[in-house]
Design a protein around this motif. Structure first.
Motif, PDB file in Angstrom:
ATOM      1  N   SER A   1      -4.150 -17.369 -16.034  1.00  0.00           N
ATOM      2  CA  SER A   1      -4.637 -18.464 -17.169  1.00  0.00           C
ATOM      3  C   SER A   1      -5.891 -17.923 -18.073  1.00  0.00           C
ATOM      4  O   SER A   1      -5.667 -18.244 -19.174  1.00  0.00           O
ATOM      5  CB  SER A   1      -4.981 -19.879 -16.322  1.00  0.00           C
ATOM      6  OG  SER A   1      -5.446 -20.785 -17.253  1.00  0.00           O
ATOM      7  N   TYR A   2      -6.857 -17.508 -17.379  1.00  0.00           N
ATOM      8  CA  TYR A   2      -8.135 -16.937 -18.055  1.00  0.00           C
ATOM      9  C   TYR A   2      -7.793 -15.850 -18.943  1.00  0.00           C
ATOM     10  O   TYR A   2      -8.231 -15.751 -19.871  1.00  0.00           O
ATOM     11  CB  TYR A   2      -9.101 -16.859 -16.966  1.00  0.00           C
ATOM     12  CG  TYR A   2      -9.788 -17.772 -16.486  1.00  0.00           C
ATOM     13  CD1 TYR A   2     -10.234 -18.974 -17.281  1.00  0.00           C
ATOM     14  CD2 TYR A   2      -9.906 -18.034 -15.038  1.00  0.00           C
ATOM     15  CE1 TYR A   2     -10.655 -20.152 -16.505  1.00  0.00           C
ATOM     16  CE2 TYR A   2     -10.453 -19.080 -14.435  1.00  0.00           C
ATOM     17  CZ  TYR A   2     -10.955 -20.306 -15.010  1.00  0.00           C
ATOM     18  OH  TYR A   2     -11.486 -21.235 -14.668  1.00  0.00           O
ATOM     19  N   ALA A   3      -7.132 -14.741 -18.387  1.00  0.00           N
ATOM     20  CA  ALA A   3      -6.547 -13.597 -19.199  1.00  0.00           C
ATOM     21  C   ALA A   3      -5.938 -13.908 -20.454  1.00  0.00           C
ATOM     22  O   ALA A   3      -6.166 -13.325 -21.609  1.00  0.00           O
ATOM     23  CB  ALA A   3      -5.808 -12.717 -18.268  1.00  0.00           C
ATOM     24  N   LYS A   4      -5.062 -15.071 -20.451  1.00  0.00           N
ATOM     25  CA  LYS A   4      -4.369 -15.414 -21.480  1.00  0.00           C
ATOM     26  C   LYS A   4      -5.016 -15.992 -22.593  1.00  0.00           C
ATOM     27  O   LYS A   4      -4.994 -15.752 -23.908  1.00  0.00           O
ATOM     28  CB  LYS A   4      -3.541 -16.512 -21.417  1.00  0.00           C
ATOM     29  CG  LYS A   4      -2.298 -16.889 -22.219  1.00  0.00           C
ATOM     30  CD  LYS A   4      -1.168 -17.809 -21.654  1.00  0.00           C
ATOM     31  CE  LYS A   4       0.069 -17.951 -22.570  1.00  0.00           C
ATOM     32  NZ  LYS A   4       1.125 -18.749 -21.867  1.00  0.00           N
ATOM     33  N   GLY A   5      -6.236 -16.541 -22.476  1.00  0.00           N
ATOM     34  CA  GLY A   5      -7.495 -16.855 -23.241  1.00  0.00           C
ATOM     35  C   GLY A   5      -8.042 -15.874 -23.895  1.00  0.00           C
ATOM     36  O   GLY A   5      -8.858 -16.016 -24.784  1.00  0.00           O
ATOM     37  N   ALA A   6      -7.924 -14.413 -23.304  1.00  0.00           N
ATOM     38  CA  ALA A   6      -8.746 -13.425 -23.835  1.00  0.00           C
ATOM     39  C   ALA A   6      -7.829 -12.353 -24.544  1.00  0.00           C
ATOM     40  O   ALA A   6      -8.354 -11.351 -25.465  1.00  0.00           O
ATOM     41  CB  ALA A   6      -9.331 -12.698 -22.719  1.00  0.00           C
ATOM     42  N   LEU A   7      -6.421 -12.686 -24.782  1.00  0.00           N
ATOM     43  CA  LEU A   7      -5.438 -11.856 -25.347  1.00  0.00           C
ATOM     44  C   LEU A   7      -5.722 -11.467 -26.870  1.00  0.00           C
ATOM     45  O   LEU A   7      -5.143 -10.662 -27.409  1.00  0.00           O
ATOM     46  CB  LEU A   7      -4.148 -12.395 -25.035  1.00  0.00           C
ATOM     47  CG  LEU A   7      -3.687 -12.254 -23.867  1.00  0.00           C
ATOM     48  CD1 LEU A   7      -2.261 -12.676 -23.233  1.00  0.00           C
ATOM     49  CD2 LEU A   7      -3.769 -10.702 -23.053  1.00  0.00           C
ATOM     50  N   ASN A   8      -6.273 -12.495 -27.474  1.00  0.00           N
ATOM     51  CA  ASN A   8      -6.531 -12.412 -28.887  1.00  0.00           C
ATOM     52  C   ASN A   8      -7.758 -11.933 -29.417  1.00  0.00           C
ATOM     53  O   ASN A   8      -8.229 -11.778 -30.575  1.00  0.00           O
ATOM     54  CB  ASN A   8      -6.415 -13.486 -29.570  1.00  0.00           C
ATOM     55  CG  ASN A   8      -4.713 -14.105 -29.590  1.00  0.00           C
ATOM     56  OD1 ASN A   8      -3.979 -13.418 -29.636  1.00  0.00           O
ATOM     57  ND2 ASN A   8      -4.310 -15.654 -29.431  1.00  0.00           N
TER      58      ASN A   8
END
Length: 377
Positions: free
Chosen positions: A173-180
């Protein structure tokens, strides 16, 4: 019985009302200590009225801010040794909770700390404590507005800490927020994929992971997706993906690579060799193309020995020639791998494979040279 039930409900209601504490703000203030105050709050939180929660968080914020002011001043004066990020984090967290209970007064508390919030990102980056990293980054995220320029970094640190804690669902969940966020995109993607790929215990789990890969970048993870389809028995799906990819782009090296792998597995060695040769023609620098081509030649030679040899394993005539030719093909392509990867950093075991094929055709001196390179002689 009905009357008894009503009396019971009245008793429960009276108890709940009695548990509310309009003086909790004063109790917390009297402690003069944030940690003691937060303990009082947690013990009574479930029974507090909204206005009492607001009073509690107002006093907790004052206590936390009073302690944090020393670290804030040290930070502003660049006296880093005197900075306690935990105190700053407590103040920001208290301001956030105060704002949730009382938007008007709480907003002013948040404004007081607006310029100091980025310090949590530095703290999350610098600390070696997984728990601190998680706390600093998640408090930052909980107080971030849409478009916050540091949210990607905070998400990455939270993902990293969650992964270290083996909380893979939160890591995803957190990593998804850093993908961009270009600053941490690659690292976040690695955490995202690794965490999402943990505990694949069923076909459904694998299909879900394939979906994750596809949504992230279907072309980039083409080989992994095809491989996973094959592993769960969805060979027809994998084959269709490969053929569709080749039809779309006749120079898709990964599609030929996967088709070659499938043919090799089904012992269509000549077909596999043709596909791997195509891979090396499309991208001569692709080491795995040369390596798999070599192994395919070796598999062809082994198959000839196993199926054409007499009871003593001897070969004759054309069979012997075909076997030797296959071993020579393996050697030729592994020598190309050696040229591209002289220190066997990309493919660690090519020296052992090459030595084995040298021995198979009687080239003992070359085999011994490989042994010396590996320190075995």
């Amino acid at each position: 019985m009905k009357k008894f039930f009503i009396m019971m409900m009245a008793a429960v209601s009276a108890t709940a009302s009695f548990a509310q504490n309009p003086n909790i703000g004063k109790e917390i203030k009297a402690t003069k200590d944030y940690n003691a105050g937060i303990e009082i709050y947690r013990q009574q939180e479930s029974s507090l009225a909204p206005e009492d929660k607001s009073k509690a968080w107002q006093e907790l914020y004052k206590l936390a801010k009073n302690v944090a002011d020393k670290s804030i001043a040290a930070l502003q004066e660049n006296k880093m040794a005197e900075v306690n990020y935990g105190d700053i984090c407590n103040a920001i967290d208290a301001a956030k909770n105060f704002a949730e209970c009382n938007p008007d007064k709480g907003a002013k508390a948040m404004e007081e700390l607006a310029n100091i919030r980025p310090a949590l990102i530095n703290a999350a980056n610098e600390t070696n404590s997984v728990e601190e990293k998680l706390k600093y980054s998640t408090v930052y995220l909980s107080t971030a507005k849409d478009g916050d320029p540091l949210s990607g970094l905070a998400s990455f640190f939270a993902a990293f800490a969650s992964y270290q804690n083996k909380d893979y669902a939160k890591a995803v969940s957190y990593a998804k927020g850093a993908l961009n966020d270009e600053r941490v995109k690659d690292q976040a993607e690695a955490i995202y994929l690794t965490s999402a790929g943990m505990n694949l215990n069923s076909k459904a789990d694998t299909l879900q992971y394939i979906k994750v890969l596809s949504e992230l970048d279907a072309d980039k993870y083409f080989v992994q997706i095809c491989t996973m389809y094959n592993e769960i028995g969805e060979k027809a799906t994998a084959e269709k993906m490969v053929e569709d990819a080749i039809a779309k782009d006749s120079n898709n090296k990964f599609a030929y690579y996967m088709r070659g792998t499938t043919k090799n597995d089904s012992k269509d060695f000549d077909g596999a060799i043709a596909d791997y040769i195509k891979v090396t023609e499309i991208d001569p620098s692709f080491i795995y193309g040369w390596y798999n081509l070599a192994l395919c030649y070796g598999n062809k030679a082994d198959n000839i020995q196993a199926t054409k040899g007499d009871r003593s394993g001897r070969l004759f005539g054309q069979d012997l020639q075909d076997c030797n030719d296959a071993f020579q093909g393996a050697i030729k392509n592994l020598e190309k791998v050696r040229e591209l990867d002289p220190n066997h950093e990309t493919i660690s075991n090519w020296p052992m494979q090459l030595r084995m094929y040298y021995n198979a055709v009687g080239q003992k001196e070359k085999a011994d040279e490989i042994s010396k390179m590996l320190g075995d002689m």
